[in-house]
Design a protein around this motif. Structure first.
Motif, mmCIF file in Angstrom:
data_model
loop_
_atom_site.group_PDB
_atom_site.id
_atom_site.type_symbol
_atom_site.label_atom_id
_atom_site.label_comp_id
_atom_site.label_asym_id
_atom_site.label_seq_id
_atom_site.Cartn_x
_atom_site.Cartn_y
_atom_site.Cartn_z
ATOM 1 N N MET A 83 0.831 -1.207 0.000
ATOM 2 C CA MET A 83 0.000 0.000 0.000
ATOM 3 C C MET A 83 0.861 1.251 0.000
ATOM 4 O O MET A 83 0.535 2.244 -0.668
ATOM 5 N N ALA A 84 1.967 1.212 0.727
ATOM 6 C CA ALA A 84 2.883 2.355 0.734
ATOM 7 C C ALA A 84 3.449 2.589 -0.672
ATOM 8 O O ALA A 84 3.564 3.743 -1.115
ATOM 9 N N LEU A 85 3.800 1.512 -1.375
ATOM 10 C CA LEU A 85 4.290 1.653 -2.751
ATOM 11 C C LEU A 85 3.221 2.231 -3.669
ATOM 12 O O LEU A 85 3.510 3.074 -4.520
ATOM 13 N N ILE A 86 1.988 1.797 -3.491
ATOM 14 C CA ILE A 86 0.895 2.308 -4.319
ATOM 15 C C ILE A 86 0.689 3.791 -4.059
ATOM 16 O O ILE A 86 0.526 4.576 -4.995
ATOM 17 N N HIS A 87 0.716 4.193 -2.803
ATOM 18 C CA HIS A 87 0.567 5.612 -2.478
ATOM 19 C C HIS A 87 1.722 6.419 -3.052
ATOM 20 O O HIS A 87 1.539 7.540 -3.523
ATOM 21 N N TYR A 88 2.917 5.862 -3.024
ATOM 22 C CA TYR A 88 4.081 6.527 -3.591
ATOM 23 C C TYR A 88 3.902 6.720 -5.101
ATOM 24 O O TYR A 88 4.182 7.784 -5.644
ATOM 25 N N HIS A 89 3.419 5.694 -5.785
ATOM 26 C CA HIS A 89 3.235 5.785 -7.233
ATOM 27 C C HIS A 89 2.086 6.706 -7.612
ATOM 28 O O HIS A 89 2.064 7.233 -8.726
ATOM 29 N N ILE A 101 2.107 -1.472 -11.582
ATOM 30 C CA ILE A 101 1.171 -0.919 -10.596
ATOM 31 C C ILE A 101 0.180 0.014 -11.271
ATOM 32 O O ILE A 101 -1.032 -0.072 -11.043
ATOM 33 N N ASP A 102 0.675 0.898 -12.119
ATOM 34 C CA ASP A 102 -0.212 1.851 -12.792
ATOM 35 C C ASP A 102 -1.224 1.149 -13.689
ATOM 36 O O ASP A 102 -2.390 1.530 -13.730
ATOM 37 N N ARG A 103 -0.782 0.119 -14.397
ATOM 38 C CA ARG A 103 -1.707 -0.621 -15.259
ATOM 39 C C ARG A 103 -2.791 -1.315 -14.444
ATOM 40 O O ARG A 103 -3.962 -1.320 -14.825
ATOM 41 N N LYS A 104 -2.409 -1.913 -13.316
ATOM 42 C CA LYS A 104 -3.393 -2.619 -12.484
ATOM 43 C C LYS A 104 -4.372 -1.651 -11.829
ATOM 44 O O LYS A 104 -5.552 -1.974 -11.665
ATOM 45 N N VAL A 112 -6.916 -4.505 -3.796
ATOM 46 C CA VAL A 112 -6.714 -5.696 -4.631
ATOM 47 C C VAL A 112 -5.326 -5.647 -5.267
ATOM 48 O O VAL A 112 -4.605 -6.644 -5.298
ATOM 49 N N VAL A 113 -4.943 -4.465 -5.742
ATOM 50 C CA VAL A 113 -3.613 -4.301 -6.328
ATOM 51 C C VAL A 113 -2.548 -4.492 -5.252
ATOM 52 O O VAL A 113 -1.498 -5.092 -5.499
ATOM 53 N N ALA A 114 -2.819 -4.014 -4.029
ATOM 54 C CA ALA A 114 -1.850 -4.166 -2.935
ATOM 55 C C ALA A 114 -1.626 -5.636 -2.606
ATOM 56 O O ALA A 114 -0.487 -6.062 -2.385
ATOM 57 N N VAL A 115 -2.671 -6.432 -2.570
ATOM 58 C CA VAL A 115 -2.525 -7.860 -2.282
ATOM 59 C C VAL A 115 -1.777 -8.554 -3.415
ATOM 60 O O VAL A 115 -0.901 -9.392 -3.172
ATOM 61 N N LYS A 139 14.997 -7.410 -13.323
ATOM 62 C CA LYS A 139 14.401 -8.739 -13.462
ATOM 63 C C LYS A 139 13.005 -8.800 -12.877
ATOM 64 O O LYS A 139 12.301 -9.774 -13.041
ATOM 65 N N CYS A 140 12.617 -7.777 -12.152
ATOM 66 C CA CYS A 140 11.362 -7.812 -11.423
ATOM 67 C C CYS A 140 10.586 -6.541 -11.712
ATOM 68 O O CYS A 140 11.155 -5.492 -11.946
ATOM 69 N N CYS A 141 9.285 -6.643 -11.703
ATOM 70 C CA CYS A 141 8.482 -5.433 -11.940
ATOM 71 C C CYS A 141 7.624 -5.163 -10.720
ATOM 72 O O CYS A 141 6.417 -5.188 -10.787
ATOM 73 N N ILE A 142 8.277 -4.902 -9.593
ATOM 74 C CA ILE A 142 7.548 -4.552 -8.375
ATOM 75 C C ILE A 142 7.253 -3.068 -8.374
ATOM 76 O O ILE A 142 6.163 -2.640 -8.101
ATOM 77 N N GLY A 143 8.243 -2.257 -8.621
ATOM 78 C CA GLY A 143 8.051 -0.820 -8.485
ATOM 79 C C GLY A 143 7.964 -0.126 -9.710
ATOM 80 O O GLY A 143 8.004 0.294 -10.620
#
Length: 143
Positions: A83-89, A101-104, A112-115, A139-143
């Motif tokens: 949730m903190a990452l989502i708020h940051y984005h 994150i933006d697409r979701k 739902v996106v946070a989970v 290699k990862c698309c977390i952020g």
């Protein structure tokens, strides 16, 4: 707690992942110290209760809410970090990269996106711990 996190090489590596801080790193160290018992990140996510329930019949697969069974402490910390990452984005001052994150967020509610993001974080952390790797954002698309 800060001293133990500073002394733990695993906790230090986990804190490289966006959304994981010292408290979550400490929780991993204390509550999920041996992840070699899990065959893959999905098994670890199931143990944490971050996978959706599946109802399948006649070749039709339906996913519902997460199971919420398993290790609740780490699950709560991961969802909070997500949730903190989502708020940051969602901050206008955040980098303008249109990522996963933006697409979701265009289609789904924030929780739902946070989970889903917490589930992705679990897969990454499992791989980092088991394979003794550092976080690689390419290699990862977390952020």
């Amino acid at each position: 707690m800060r001293q133990q996190v500073a002394e733990s090489e695993t906790a230090q590596r986990l804190m490289e992942v966006p959304g994981i801080g010292p408290i979550t790193g400490y929780a991993f160290r204390a509550l999920a110290s041996d992840l070699n018992g899990f065959k893959c990140g999905r098994e670890f996510a199931v143990w944490l209760g971050l996978t959706p329930k599946e109802h399948s019949t006649g070749g039709k697969h339906t996913l519902s809410a997460i199971t919420k069974m398993g290790q609740t402490d780490i699950r709560h910390l991961l969802v909070s970090g997500a949730m903190a990452l989502i708020h940051y984005h969602s901050n206008p001052k955040a980098p303008a990269e249109a990522g996963w994150i933006d697409r979701k967020l265009r289609d789904k509610p924030k929780i739902v996106v946070a989970v889903a993001l917490a589930n992705r974080m679990v897969h990454v952390t499992w791989s980092m711990i088991v394979h003794h790797q550092h976080y690689e954002p390419t290699k990862c698309c977390i952020g």
